[in-house]
Structure formats: C-alpha cells, structure tokens
Design an enzyme around this catalytic site. Structure first.
Site, PDB file in Angstrom:
ATOM      1  N   ILE A  73       0.810  -1.212   0.000  1.00  0.00           N
ATOM      2  CA  ILE A  73       0.000   0.000   0.000  1.00  0.00           C
ATOM      3  C   ILE A  73       0.845   1.265   0.000  1.00  0.00           C
ATOM      4  CG2 ILE A  73      -2.035  -1.035   1.054  1.00  0.00           C
ATOM      5  CD1 ILE A  73      -1.103  -0.078   3.748  1.00  0.00           C
ATOM      6  N   GLY A 119       8.448   3.848   0.142  1.00  0.00           N
ATOM      7  CA  GLY A 119       9.145   5.077   0.464  1.00  0.00           C
ATOM      8  C   GLY A 119      10.634   4.930   0.349  1.00  0.00           C
ATOM      9  N   ASP A 120      11.308   5.953   0.766  1.00  0.00           N
ATOM     10  CA  ASP A 120      12.755   6.015   0.648  1.00  0.00           C
ATOM     11  C   ASP A 120      13.446   5.041   1.580  1.00  0.00           C
ATOM     12  OD1 ASP A 120      15.122   6.986  -0.390  1.00  0.00           O
ATOM     13  OD2 ASP A 120      15.306   8.547   1.127  1.00  0.00           O
ATOM     14  N   ILE A 121      12.856   4.771   2.724  1.00  0.00           N
ATOM     15  CA  ILE A 121      13.504   3.879   3.689  1.00  0.00           C
ATOM     16  C   ILE A 121      12.623   2.698   4.065  1.00  0.00           C
ATOM     17  CG2 ILE A 121      14.908   5.725   4.655  1.00  0.00           C
ATOM     18  CD1 ILE A 121      13.005   5.815   7.040  1.00  0.00           C
ATOM     19  N   GLY A 122      11.541   2.470   3.350  1.00  0.00           N
ATOM     20  CA  GLY A 122      10.704   1.332   3.707  1.00  0.00           C
ATOM     21  C   GLY A 122       9.542   1.124   2.768  1.00  0.00           C
ATOM     22  N   VAL A 131       5.441  -0.345   2.817  1.00  0.00           N
ATOM     23  CA  VAL A 131       4.316  -0.567   3.717  1.00  0.00           C
ATOM     24  C   VAL A 131       3.344  -1.553   3.081  1.00  0.00           C
ATOM     25  CG1 VAL A 131       2.470   0.501   5.064  1.00  0.00           C
ATOM     26  CG2 VAL A 131       4.567   1.770   4.606  1.00  0.00           C
ATOM     27  N   ASP A 148       6.936  17.731   8.526  1.00  0.00           N
ATOM     28  CA  ASP A 148       6.491  17.208   7.230  1.00  0.00           C
ATOM     29  C   ASP A 148       4.974  17.179   7.122  1.00  0.00           C
ATOM     30  OD1 ASP A 148       7.008  16.377   4.671  1.00  0.00           O
ATOM     31  OD2 ASP A 148       7.263  14.268   5.173  1.00  0.00           O
TER      32      ASP A 148
END
Length: 468
Positions: free
Chosen positions: A90, A93-96, A98, A222
């Site tokens: 779903i 991202g840059d570090i993970g 989901v 953010d």
C-alpha cells in the site's frame, strides 16, 4: 502508512509481496542478497523483543488492538513476522515499504485473504531494510521514527501495535487507515478543494495533534495532506515521522497580568507571566472541590528552544528559513500548517512554481496572495487572517512561534469548535469499512534527487533531507 520519503520513483527499499509471503512459508534459510535486490529475500527471525506491549488508553478498546493483545498472550511472547500475512503493498518510500496485513488465527493458519472481511483486523506493516538505509545514511531517520512512535498515545496519532526484527529487516505494525489521505480525498471534491466547514474540521484535528507533538518536544517538519490519513470513522491520523526532530518542551501555565480586548487582533498576545506546570500544583486542592483555573490562563508546551540546520521537508511546504538555508525551530510546523489550510480551502499551495527551485524562491520572496481579492464569507475572511498569521515569513513573528497551539486555537476561525472534544463530533466524511482501491495510500514523498517521482499538481512536492 508511516513512511513515504522515497515516493514512487525510488524502489531501492521495496520488498516483493510474493517473495515475502513465499519466504515466510519456507524454511527461512539465510542467504546473502544484494542491498538493492530482494529477489532472494529471506527472513531469519531474531529473538522477539523483550519489551512488552504496553496498554494504550486511546486504542485499548479497538478490536484490532485487542486482537494483537490476544495473539501476544496466546504466544506468551512478543509477536514476530510469522504471526502476520501480507495482503498487498500500500505504499513505498525512501527507507521502507508498507504492506496491508492481517494476523494469523489461533490455529497458526493464515486468516482469509479477503481484506473486505473483518476490516477491523487489518494492519499496516512497514518493512525497512537496515542495510539499504545504512547505505543511504538514513538509518538515523528510521530509528527516530520508531522512537517517536513509541512515545505517542493520542487519538489523532498512530499507535504502534508491534515491532520486531527479521534478518536485516526491521518491521513495525500499526493501524491501517481505510479512508486514504486528505490529498486523495481533496481531489474527489469539486475544484479539488474542501468546503470551508470541512477544511476547518480537518485543520482543527491536525492542530490538536500538533499541540500534543509539540508538548512532547517533537517538531513534525512534514505536515501536508498526503501525511494526514483518514480512519474508518472519518477522523484523522498524522503519519510519517522520519523527518521529525526531537527536542525538549517545558510545559507551563501562562497567565496574563491584565485582560486585553482581543477583538482588535485575533492573535495579539498580552504580557504573560510563566509559571512551571505541575499536575498537582500546591494551591489547586485547597478543599475537596477542585478549583478551576482562571479563564485567562493558558497551558503552553512549545519547544521554542529547539534549533536545527537540517534541510528537510517538502518543497511546497518548507518555511522561508529552511528554504534560505538558515537554522529553524518549532515555527516551521506553524508555517506548514498555514500552507496546509490554504491547500485544503483553495485546492493548491500558495507558492508553487514551475520547478523546485522556483517554488523555493517564491517561498522566500513572493508575497502571500489569495485567489480572489475579497473573501466570500466571514468564515473565509477568518481563514485568510489565520493563514496570513501562520505564513509570516519572519519566524519570530509567526503565529504559534511563541506559545504554539495556545495562540492558534484562540483564532476566530476555530470559534464554535470545542477542540477538547472534537473527536466526539461527526466528521465531514465517514468512509466506514470500504476498501480503498489505491495502492499508494502512504506514498507521496519523493527524494529531491529522484527524477522519476510523481508530482502533485504538476509540481514536485518531494521531501528531502540534505544536511549542512
């Protein structure tokens, strides 16, 4: 749900759903894999964390939370990756990455894969490759997010259900928000903007969440519609804390020496005397009846001393002090709050330019303007006045920079809303348990170096984290 810093253009940390689930059912033998390829992914489960799952008052009655507790008690140990089944991706991202997931049932079998059944038992699992983030020098961001999530206990903020390590992957399990995010929801309305009453409701809930974060000394850094998720009951939940800054906030009760006519200026502050805040001050209980604080006293918990030189945020939402490369503090959240309200009401951000560089120049130099010369109603007039106070280019004069939410909540735009009980109100839209079809609920941030990241409104709103 909680990380989107890479946007759809960066896939370095994306993990194949089929690979993860097939590996989960295999012997989980360890293999050496490349940091940018997960075709041979294996999960060698580490010993469960000794930390027990603490009771969360704001989520303890939720069925999803109760299921986690039941599974933990049934195992008599902390949950691991083997206790969950991934349904679909779903967000990336840059570090993970989901995933939507659900718990295994008591017979150690996977529950029904149909996510429309028992929607209250759905969870969001963020899988972070520790080797990949180490190569990107972003391991500190992942740890910061996890640290902050453990601190949170608020109806408009995420609840950390479980965390565990698997091989060189770090996993966190949190609640799944079926309503998507406010950016997607806004585009379902005419002219891509919310009615004023709806915008005011969402802004009020975000304000309450920001107040709690600042009370903990957390500067969010953010805020944008993509990071404001909508639960199944229609209330909001802030997400994505990897760019946040942890500092110190000293709670205090501030009382004015003399009442002033506040109608002259909605956010003109009186002279205040600050007294340290205590849950049980000496004079509160002079008798069995609890004495009420004077109405001109305000609870203030704002991390005014926090400073950072990190160049972080999303281009259209960064404050002038960040865009110009100067140090910044708590006032950046109030600037982005002003941009947030502007976008909800008018369907665009006020300083967006044809490029990232042009957007940053506009933030520094361009005066604030509105689509029309005059507001269409008194409520819109109050909204413009609030936005103008929040978008003051001088952080020292920006509304909220001194006393935070205590000042912002007094603005006439929120008049008539009981902010202390806002979660008892019926939201403008209640998505219920319907399945959200999008596969990018929690993406939306893109690296400033990512050339293939999608833009919002034809302009990049990529998040970035350059450090001077």
């Amino acid at each position: 749900m909680f990380e989107g810093a890479g946007g759809v253009g960066e896939r370095d940390s994306e993990v194949s759903l089929e690979t993860v689930n097939s590996t989960l059912r295999s012997s989980m033998s360890s293999e050496s894999i490349c940091s940018t390829s997960f075709s041979r992914l294996s999960f060698d489960l580490l010993p469960p964390s000794p930390e027990s799952l603490s009771v969360k008052p704001h989520r303890s009655s939720d069925f999803a939370y109760s299921a986690i507790l039941s599974a933990t008690f049934r195992r008599k140990a902390a949950l691991t990756f083997r206790d969950f089944h991934l349904l679909r991706r779903i967000g990336a991202g840059d570090i993970g990455t989901v995933y939507l997931c659900r718990l295994r049932n008591g017979n150690n079998q996977f529950d029904n894969n149909n996510e429309d059944e028992n929607p209250c038992c759905l969870y969001a699992m963020k899988v972070v490759d520790k080797d990949a983030v180490a190569l990107k020098k972003k391991a500190q961001r992942a740890e910061m997010e996890k640290k902050i999530l453990k601190m949170l206990d608020h109806p408009f903020l995420p609840t950390l259900y479980a965390e565990f390590e698997a091989s060189h992957f770090s996993c966190i399990v949190m609640e799944f928000c079926s309503g998507g995010d406010l950016h997607s929801l806004r585009h379902k309305h005419p002219h891509n903007r919310f009615p004023l009453s709806s915008a005011r409701f969402y802004a009020a809930e975000v304000l309450v969440a920001l107040e709690y974060l600042h009370m903990l000394g957390i500067i969010y850094r953010d805020l944008k519609p993509e990071n404001v998720l909508v639960r199944s009951d229609g209330h909001i939940m802030l997400s994505d804390f990897d760019l946040s800054l942890c500092s110190d906030a000293i709670p205090a009760v501030e009382s004015s020496e003399s009442l002033q006519d506040q109608s002259a200026s909605p956010y003109t502050s009186s002279r205040f005397v600050t007294t340290p805040f205590s849950c049980f001050p000496n004079r509160v209980f002079r008798s069995r009846k609890v004495q009420t604080l004077q109405p001109n006293r305000l609870f203030v918990a704002e991390p005014v001393s926090a400073r950072s030189c990190s160049f972080v945020g999303t281009h259209e939402y960064v404050s002038p002090e960040v865009a110009s490369g100067h140090s910044h503090g708590n006032a950046v959240d109030w600037w982005s709050f002003g941009i947030f309200i502007y976008e909800l009401i008018y369907g665009r951000t006020p300083y967006a330019g044809p490029s990232k560089e042009a957007t940053l120049r506009n933030i520094i130099k361009k005066p604030l303007t509105f689509p029309t010369a005059t507001p269409s109603s008194s409520l819109e007039g109050h909204a413009r006045d609030l936005i103008s106070g929040l978008l003051n280019k001088d952080p020292a004069r920006r509304l909220g920079s001194k006393r935070g939410a205590a000042d912002v909540k007094k603005h006439p735009f929120f008049k008539g809303l009981n902010l202390a009980l806002i979660r008892m109100l019926t939201p403008p839209e209640v998505p219920g348990s319907r399945r959200t079809k999008t596969t990018s609920l929690y993406s939306g941030k893109g690296s400033i170096n990512s050339s293939s990241s999608k833009s919002r409104q034809q302009h990049s709103t990529a998040s970035f984290d350059f450090y001077f």
